[in-house]
Scaffold this motif. Structure first.
Motif, PDB file in Angstrom:
ATOM      1  N   GLN A  11      69.976 -31.652  20.623  1.00 57.56           N
ATOM      2  CA  GLN A  11      69.897 -32.965  19.975  1.00 57.56           C
ATOM      3  C   GLN A  11      68.510 -33.189  19.377  1.00 57.56           C
ATOM      4  O   GLN A  11      68.383 -33.712  18.260  1.00 57.56           O
ATOM      5  CB  GLN A  11      70.237 -34.063  20.971  1.00 57.56           C
ATOM      6  CG  GLN A  11      71.688 -34.089  21.359  1.00 57.56           C
ATOM      7  CD  GLN A  11      71.977 -35.056  22.500  1.00 57.56           C
ATOM      8  OE1 GLN A  11      71.110 -35.792  22.944  1.00 57.56           O
ATOM      9  NE2 GLN A  11      73.210 -35.027  22.981  1.00 57.56           N
ATOM     10  N   ALA A  43      68.230 -31.042  16.252  1.00 55.93           N
ATOM     11  CA  ALA A  43      69.009 -31.645  15.163  1.00 55.93           C
ATOM     12  C   ALA A  43      68.268 -32.840  14.573  1.00 55.93           C
ATOM     13  O   ALA A  43      68.295 -33.051  13.356  1.00 55.93           O
ATOM     14  CB  ALA A  43      70.393 -32.062  15.671  1.00 55.93           C
ATOM     15  N   SER A  44      67.582 -33.611  15.420  1.00 52.13           N
ATOM     16  CA  SER A  44      66.824 -34.763  14.918  1.00 52.13           C
ATOM     17  C   SER A  44      65.670 -34.339  14.013  1.00 52.13           C
ATOM     18  O   SER A  44      65.190 -35.125  13.207  1.00 52.13           O
ATOM     19  CB  SER A  44      66.298 -35.618  16.078  1.00 52.13           C
ATOM     20  OG  SER A  44      65.167 -35.015  16.690  1.00 52.13           O
ATOM     21  N   LEU A  45      65.236 -33.091  14.162  1.00 51.78           N
ATOM     22  CA  LEU A  45      64.174 -32.551  13.304  1.00 51.78           C
ATOM     23  C   LEU A  45      64.734 -31.943  12.020  1.00 51.78           C
ATOM     24  O   LEU A  45      63.981 -31.486  11.164  1.00 51.78           O
ATOM     25  CB  LEU A  45      63.381 -31.474  14.051  1.00 51.78           C
ATOM     26  CG  LEU A  45      62.628 -31.909  15.289  1.00 51.78           C
ATOM     27  CD1 LEU A  45      62.063 -30.692  16.008  1.00 51.78           C
ATOM     28  CD2 LEU A  45      61.522 -32.880  14.930  1.00 51.78           C
ATOM     29  N   GLY A  46      66.060 -31.896  11.927  1.00 50.89           N
ATOM     30  CA  GLY A  46      66.692 -31.280  10.769  1.00 50.89           C
ATOM     31  C   GLY A  46      67.030 -29.815  10.977  1.00 50.89           C
ATOM     32  O   GLY A  46      67.446 -29.136  10.046  1.00 50.89           O
ATOM     33  N   LEU A  47      66.829 -29.319  12.187  1.00 49.35           N
ATOM     34  CA  LEU A  47      67.168 -27.927  12.499  1.00 49.35           C
ATOM     35  C   LEU A  47      68.615 -27.895  12.975  1.00 49.35           C
ATOM     36  O   LEU A  47      68.919 -28.134  14.125  1.00 49.35           O
ATOM     37  CB  LEU A  47      66.226 -27.368  13.570  1.00 49.35           C
ATOM     38  CG  LEU A  47      64.749 -27.323  13.198  1.00 49.35           C
ATOM     39  CD1 LEU A  47      63.903 -26.963  14.397  1.00 49.35           C
ATOM     40  CD2 LEU A  47      64.518 -26.344  12.063  1.00 49.35           C
ATOM     41  N   GLU A  48      69.506 -27.620  12.050  1.00 55.43           N
ATOM     42  CA  GLU A  48      70.947 -27.677  12.312  1.00 55.43           C
ATOM     43  C   GLU A  48      71.560 -26.283  12.256  1.00 55.43           C
ATOM     44  O   GLU A  48      71.107 -25.455  11.476  1.00 55.43           O
ATOM     45  CB  GLU A  48      71.622 -28.563  11.248  1.00 55.43           C
ATOM     46  CG  GLU A  48      71.219 -30.004  11.284  1.00 55.43           C
ATOM     47  CD  GLU A  48      71.943 -30.807  12.356  1.00 55.43           C
ATOM     48  OE1 GLU A  48      72.827 -30.239  13.039  1.00 55.43           O
ATOM     49  OE2 GLU A  48      71.621 -31.978  12.513  1.00 55.43           O
ATOM     50  N   GLY A  71      71.878 -27.988  15.836  1.00 52.13           N
ATOM     51  CA  GLY A  71      70.880 -28.133  16.885  1.00 52.13           C
ATOM     52  C   GLY A  71      71.153 -27.302  18.117  1.00 52.13           C
ATOM     53  O   GLY A  71      70.238 -26.684  18.680  1.00 52.13           O
ATOM     54  N   ALA A  99      57.884 -26.763  12.378  1.00 49.82           N
ATOM     55  CA  ALA A  99      58.906 -27.802  12.494  1.00 49.82           C
ATOM     56  C   ALA A  99      58.507 -28.965  13.388  1.00 49.82           C
ATOM     57  O   ALA A  99      58.953 -30.084  13.175  1.00 49.82           O
ATOM     58  CB  ALA A  99      60.206 -27.189  13.017  1.00 49.82           C
TER      59      ALA A  99
END
Length: 145
Positions: free
Chosen positions: A50, A53-58, A60, A101
């Motif tokens: 999560q 994913a909040s950092l844009g690393l999808e 996540g 990141a």
């Protein structure tokens, strides 16, 4: 194939690489265990996923699995001295991604969640890519055969 194994297990270092890789490997294993297994106060794959994913690393979850595995299993490779060059290359890439990141915008110092810790691990990993595992390692035994 034997030549390939000998090339990646060859080491030009003596005990210095051994002294460097064992504690760094243990530290990396602990950080990987936080991400993978929610140990040592970590958030496990779900929580780390999560965050990523909040950092844009999808996606996540996959990114957490990859980062945690690089740290945990790469750290284990450093501790036992097996395939240290490729493990160190993966660790170096992982630390570079962490710097870019997560940490670069916070400056150098850890007190501000900066990149000094990840940079230190990156430098150690790059050093081990060049030097190899050192004299007391599985790699040394394999390359001697």
């Amino acid at each position: 194939m034997a030549s390939f194994i000998q090339n990646i297990t060859n080491t030009t270092s003596g005990i210095a690489s051994t002294i460097l890789r064992i504690p760094v490997g243990l530290i990396l294993m602990a950080h990987g265990a936080q991400k993978l297994f929610a140990m040592f106060g970590g958030y496990g794959l779900e929580g780390t996923g999560q965050f990523m994913a909040s950092l844009g690393l999808e996606p996540g979850y996959l990114m957490a699995l990859l980062a945690g595995s690089a740290e945990f299993f790469g750290g284990a490779a450093l501790v036992i001295g097996l395939l240290v060059r490729p493990a160190s290359a993966v660790i170096a890439f992982t630390m570079l991604m962490a710097i870019i990141a997560v940490h670069i915008s916070n400056g150098l110092f850890m007190a501000n969640n900066g990149y000094e810790y990840a940079l230190t691990l990156l430098v150690v990993a790059v050093s081990l890519v060049f030097s190899g595992a050192g004299s007391y390692s599985v790699d040394k035994a394999l390359s001697a055969k």
